[in-house]
Motif scaffolding. Structure first.
Motif, short mmCIF file in Angstrom:
data_model
loop_
_atom_site.label_atom_id
_atom_site.label_comp_id
_atom_site.label_asym_id
_atom_site.label_seq_id
_atom_site.Cartn_x
_atom_site.Cartn_y
_atom_site.Cartn_z
N LYS A 40 0.74 -1.44 0.08
CA LYS A 40 0.00 -0.27 0.03
C LYS A 40 0.76 1.14 0.02
O LYS A 40 0.35 2.39 -0.24
CB LYS A 40 -0.87 0.05 1.19
CG LYS A 40 -1.90 -1.18 1.30
CD LYS A 40 -3.20 -0.75 0.25
CE LYS A 40 -4.23 -1.78 0.44
NZ LYS A 40 -5.50 -1.54 -0.36
N GLN A 41 2.04 1.34 0.46
CA GLN A 41 2.97 2.27 0.38
C GLN A 41 3.98 2.49 -0.87
O GLN A 41 4.72 3.37 -0.98
CB GLN A 41 3.85 2.29 1.69
CG GLN A 41 3.04 2.24 2.98
CD GLN A 41 2.32 1.14 3.53
OE1 GLN A 41 3.05 0.19 3.10
NE2 GLN A 41 1.10 1.40 4.04
N HIS A 42 3.71 1.65 -1.73
CA HIS A 42 4.57 1.56 -2.66
C HIS A 42 4.31 2.62 -3.69
O HIS A 42 3.21 3.19 -3.95
CB HIS A 42 4.45 -0.01 -3.65
CG HIS A 42 5.56 -0.14 -4.63
ND1 HIS A 42 5.49 0.33 -5.98
CD2 HIS A 42 6.72 -0.83 -4.45
CE1 HIS A 42 6.70 -0.07 -6.41
NE2 HIS A 42 7.16 -0.81 -5.77
N PRO A 43 5.33 3.23 -4.53
CA PRO A 43 5.19 4.48 -5.44
C PRO A 43 4.24 3.95 -6.67
O PRO A 43 3.39 4.76 -7.12
CB PRO A 43 6.51 4.57 -6.00
CG PRO A 43 7.26 3.91 -5.13
CD PRO A 43 6.86 2.81 -4.29
N LEU A 44 3.68 2.64 -6.80
CA LEU A 44 2.74 2.49 -7.68
C LEU A 44 1.51 2.09 -7.10
O LEU A 44 0.53 1.47 -7.93
CB LEU A 44 3.36 1.04 -8.72
CG LEU A 44 4.46 1.34 -9.47
CD1 LEU A 44 5.05 -0.25 -10.15
CD2 LEU A 44 4.46 2.41 -10.51
N SER A 45 1.21 2.36 -5.74
CA SER A 45 -0.12 1.84 -5.12
C SER A 45 -1.21 2.57 -5.68
O SER A 45 -2.22 2.15 -5.30
CB SER A 45 0.05 2.20 -3.78
OG SER A 45 0.43 3.67 -3.61
#
Length: 293
Positions: free
Chosen positions: A172-177
């Motif tokens: 959920k914290q990924h740049p692609l979220s």
């Protein structure tokens, strides 16, 4: 000795000669005569008096007639019993089921099968990978097995039972979220957490990368799907997994991204060997899964 020879011989005896027997059986007299002579040659005895003016059996011929009747009666009874057993709702069915396949689709089919045919013993082997299931089917230890597509083997028939897709899974914290779909070539720098090579899905994923023309950076592999998802949720990398698994267990903890250019279809298929007789239990299970035989 063949059953047809016994049938011919009994007809000759019951009709009192070759002429009437030939008419009864719609065969030539010469065919009946050759058949009886073949029996006499095989058993090294004379069954019919050839010199008698009227049709007459020898003592050996009478004994042979009695035994021929018993043999045919036994064969008929056993054939009927075999037919009844093959077409009865009893017996057993051995099914090779990868762990994730049961969770995604087969849990409901198993329930329906047991409810409809309680007399059939359903033996489920569910602690195996697809590769191990295929190995057991090759040696005849399983009646049906569940594979993921593509599955190509000329010795098997297959029936697709469930279709979906594989997706990219990120934390959920990924740049692609906040991304909904992505081209696979945009992920060359990501750290991938992948299913172990013990699973057929590993080969499918690697083939997908190959078709896309990229070599992934693989940080970790595991046989445990839930471990991979926990690691993804913790931000330790990204993964490619079947969408139904995420929907079922982890949809609120990770973010799914559709893969495109190329897309990544994912499907379950039920397989059975071409040279294996399809029993009634097998037919019932295939029917439950939408394959009408």
């Amino acid at each position: 000795m063949k059953l047809v020879q016994l049938n011919y011989y009994i007809a000759v005896v019951q009709q009192g000669g070759f002429t009437k027997a030939a008419e009864e059986l719609f065969v030539s007299q010469s065919a009946l005569s050759k058949s009886v002579r073949a029996l006499e040659k095989e058993f090294e005895t004379e069954l019919i008096h050839r010199s008698a003016k009227e049709f007459q059996l020898t003592a050996e011929g009478q004994l042979f007639y009695e035994y021929a009747q018993r043999i045919l009666q036994y064969n008929q009874a056993q054939t009927q019993e075999l037919y009844q057993r093959l077409h009865s709702d009893c017996g057993s069915l051995s099914l090779g089921l990868p762990p994730s396949a049961g969770t995604i689709y087969f849990f409901s089919q198993i329930y329906k099968f047991r409810e409809c045919w309680p007399g059939i013993e359903l033996k489920i082997t569910d602690a195996l990978t697809s590769k191990q299931i295929k190995e057991k089917m090759d040696v005849g230890e399983l009646d049906l097995g569940v594979m993921i597509e593509p599955f190509l083997d000329d010795k098997y028939l297959s029936h697709r039972v469930y279709s979906s897709e594989a997706v990219l899974v990120v934390s959920k914290q990924h740049p692609l979220s906040d991304v909904k779909s992505i081209r696979i070539d945009k992920l060359a720098e990501e750290s991938f957490l992948l299913v172990s090579s013990k699973y057929m899905f590993h080969d499918v994923v690697q083939e997908y990368f190959h078709r896309a023309g990229i070599k992934p950076r693989v940080a970790f592999e595991s046989t445990q799907w839930d471990l991979l998802l926990e690691m993804v949720s913790d931000g330790q990398g990204v993964s490619i997994l079947p969408k139904p698994i995420i929907d079922k267990c982890y949809n609120n903890r990770v973010h799914q991204i559709h893969l495109k250019e190329p897309a990544f279809p994912w499907a379950l298929t039920l397989i059975y060997r071409k040279d294996k007789f399809v029993t009634r239990p097998m037919q019932h299970f295939l029917n439950i899964c939408g394959k009408k035989l």
